[in-house]
Design a protein around this motif. Structure first.
Motif, PDB file in Angstrom:
ATOM      1  N   LEU A  79       0.820  -1.210   0.000  1.00 25.48           N
ATOM      2  CA  LEU A  79       0.000   0.000   0.000  1.00 25.48           C
ATOM      3  C   LEU A  79       0.855   1.261   0.000  1.00 25.48           C
ATOM      4  O   LEU A  79       0.562   2.221  -0.729  1.00 25.48           O
ATOM      5  CB  LEU A  79      -0.942  -0.014   1.204  1.00 25.48           C
ATOM      6  CG  LEU A  79      -2.075  -1.031   1.157  1.00 25.48           C
ATOM      7  CD1 LEU A  79      -2.838  -1.044   2.475  1.00 25.48           C
ATOM      8  CD2 LEU A  79      -3.003  -0.739   0.016  1.00 25.48           C
ATOM      9  N   VAL A  80       1.907   1.277   0.794  1.00 26.40           N
ATOM     10  CA  VAL A  80       2.797   2.441   0.842  1.00 26.40           C
ATOM     11  C   VAL A  80       3.456   2.656  -0.517  1.00 26.40           C
ATOM     12  O   VAL A  80       3.488   3.776  -1.042  1.00 26.40           O
ATOM     13  CB  VAL A  80       3.859   2.258   1.952  1.00 26.40           C
ATOM     14  CG1 VAL A  80       4.980   3.261   1.819  1.00 26.40           C
ATOM     15  CG2 VAL A  80       3.208   2.370   3.315  1.00 26.40           C
ATOM     16  N   MET A  81       3.962   1.582  -1.109  1.00 28.09           N
ATOM     17  CA  MET A  81       4.603   1.705  -2.416  1.00 28.09           C
ATOM     18  C   MET A  81       3.593   2.103  -3.492  1.00 28.09           C
ATOM     19  O   MET A  81       3.924   2.866  -4.411  1.00 28.09           O
ATOM     20  CB  MET A  81       5.293   0.398  -2.789  1.00 28.09           C
ATOM     21  CG  MET A  81       6.495   0.102  -1.925  1.00 28.09           C
ATOM     22  SD  MET A  81       7.313  -1.426  -2.358  1.00 28.09           S
ATOM     23  CE  MET A  81       8.500  -0.792  -3.521  1.00 28.09           C
ATOM     24  N   GLY A  82       2.370   1.621  -3.370  1.00 31.91           N
ATOM     25  CA  GLY A  82       1.337   1.991  -4.332  1.00 31.91           C
ATOM     26  C   GLY A  82       0.978   3.462  -4.262  1.00 31.91           C
ATOM     27  O   GLY A  82       0.821   4.127  -5.293  1.00 31.91           O
ATOM     28  N   VAL A  83       0.854   3.994  -3.072  1.00 29.66           N
ATOM     29  CA  VAL A  83       0.524   5.413  -2.909  1.00 29.66           C
ATOM     30  C   VAL A  83       1.667   6.287  -3.423  1.00 29.66           C
ATOM     31  O   VAL A  83       1.426   7.288  -4.123  1.00 29.66           O
ATOM     32  CB  VAL A  83       0.197   5.723  -1.431  1.00 29.66           C
ATOM     33  CG1 VAL A  83       0.135   7.205  -1.181  1.00 29.66           C
ATOM     34  CG2 VAL A  83      -1.111   5.061  -1.041  1.00 29.66           C
ATOM     35  N   ILE A  84       2.890   5.921  -3.125  1.00 28.64           N
ATOM     36  CA  ILE A  84       4.027   6.712  -3.588  1.00 28.64           C
ATOM     37  C   ILE A  84       4.162   6.625  -5.103  1.00 28.64           C
ATOM     38  O   ILE A  84       4.416   7.634  -5.778  1.00 28.64           O
ATOM     39  CB  ILE A  84       5.321   6.282  -2.865  1.00 28.64           C
ATOM     40  CG1 ILE A  84       5.223   6.673  -1.394  1.00 28.64           C
ATOM     41  CG2 ILE A  84       6.557   6.902  -3.510  1.00 28.64           C
ATOM     42  CD1 ILE A  84       6.341   6.168  -0.536  1.00 28.64           C
ATOM     43  N   SER A  85       3.958   5.442  -5.677  1.00 26.74           N
ATOM     44  CA  SER A  85       4.031   5.324  -7.135  1.00 26.74           C
ATOM     45  C   SER A  85       2.881   6.058  -7.808  1.00 26.74           C
ATOM     46  O   SER A  85       3.041   6.579  -8.904  1.00 26.74           O
ATOM     47  CB  SER A  85       4.061   3.853  -7.556  1.00 26.74           C
ATOM     48  OG  SER A  85       2.830   3.235  -7.260  1.00 26.74           O
ATOM     49  N   LEU A  86       1.725   6.127  -7.161  1.00 31.81           N
ATOM     50  CA  LEU A  86       0.623   6.920  -7.689  1.00 31.81           C
ATOM     51  C   LEU A  86       1.008   8.399  -7.737  1.00 31.81           C
ATOM     52  O   LEU A  86       0.706   9.100  -8.707  1.00 31.81           O
ATOM     53  CB  LEU A  86      -0.629   6.732  -6.823  1.00 31.81           C
ATOM     54  CG  LEU A  86      -1.855   7.551  -7.204  1.00 31.81           C
ATOM     55  CD1 LEU A  86      -2.411   7.091  -8.543  1.00 31.81           C
ATOM     56  CD2 LEU A  86      -2.900   7.455  -6.130  1.00 31.81           C
ATOM     57  N   GLY A  87       1.694   8.854  -6.713  1.00 32.75           N
ATOM     58  CA  GLY A  87       2.176  10.229  -6.705  1.00 32.75           C
ATOM     59  C   GLY A  87       3.151  10.505  -7.844  1.00 32.75           C
ATOM     60  O   GLY A  87       3.063  11.541  -8.508  1.00 32.75           O
TER      61      GLY A  87
END
Length: 96
Positions: A79-87
């Motif tokens: 989830l953390v990596m997904g949110v950062i990659s979304l950014g």
């Protein structure tokens, strides 16, 4: 009959440590990797988070709830990596 632990170790810190590791890895990948290769490198980074989760939870020395702690670590890391990659993905859409 099971013997209760006298002073159980806290395990939530190990879960949070994997999440912080995932955030650092995602930012490093987002900054250093080309946009074409970010997805592939994020998969490699998530694999590294899985190995780190196993290592941290094995180091804690508690067998009760091991699977749940590793699962929480890896799910949170994803989830953390997904949110950062979304950014980073949204930032790539904005013309410079």
């Amino acid at each position: 009959m099971a013997v209760p632990e006298l002073a159980p170790r806290r395990t939530f810190g190990g879960i949070i440590a994997v999440w912080v590791f995932a955030a650092v890895i995602a930012v490093v990948i987002g900054v250093l990797a080309t946009p074409d290769w970010r997805g592939a490198w994020l998969g490699v980074g998530l694999g590294g988070c899985l190995i780190a989760a196993f290592a941290i939870q094995l180091w804690s020395g508690r067998s009760q709830g091991f699977t749940e702690r590793v699962a929480a670590s890896v799910l949170g890391a994803a989830l953390v990596m997904g949110v950062i990659s979304l950014g980073f993905g949204l930032a790539a859409l904005v013309p410079a």
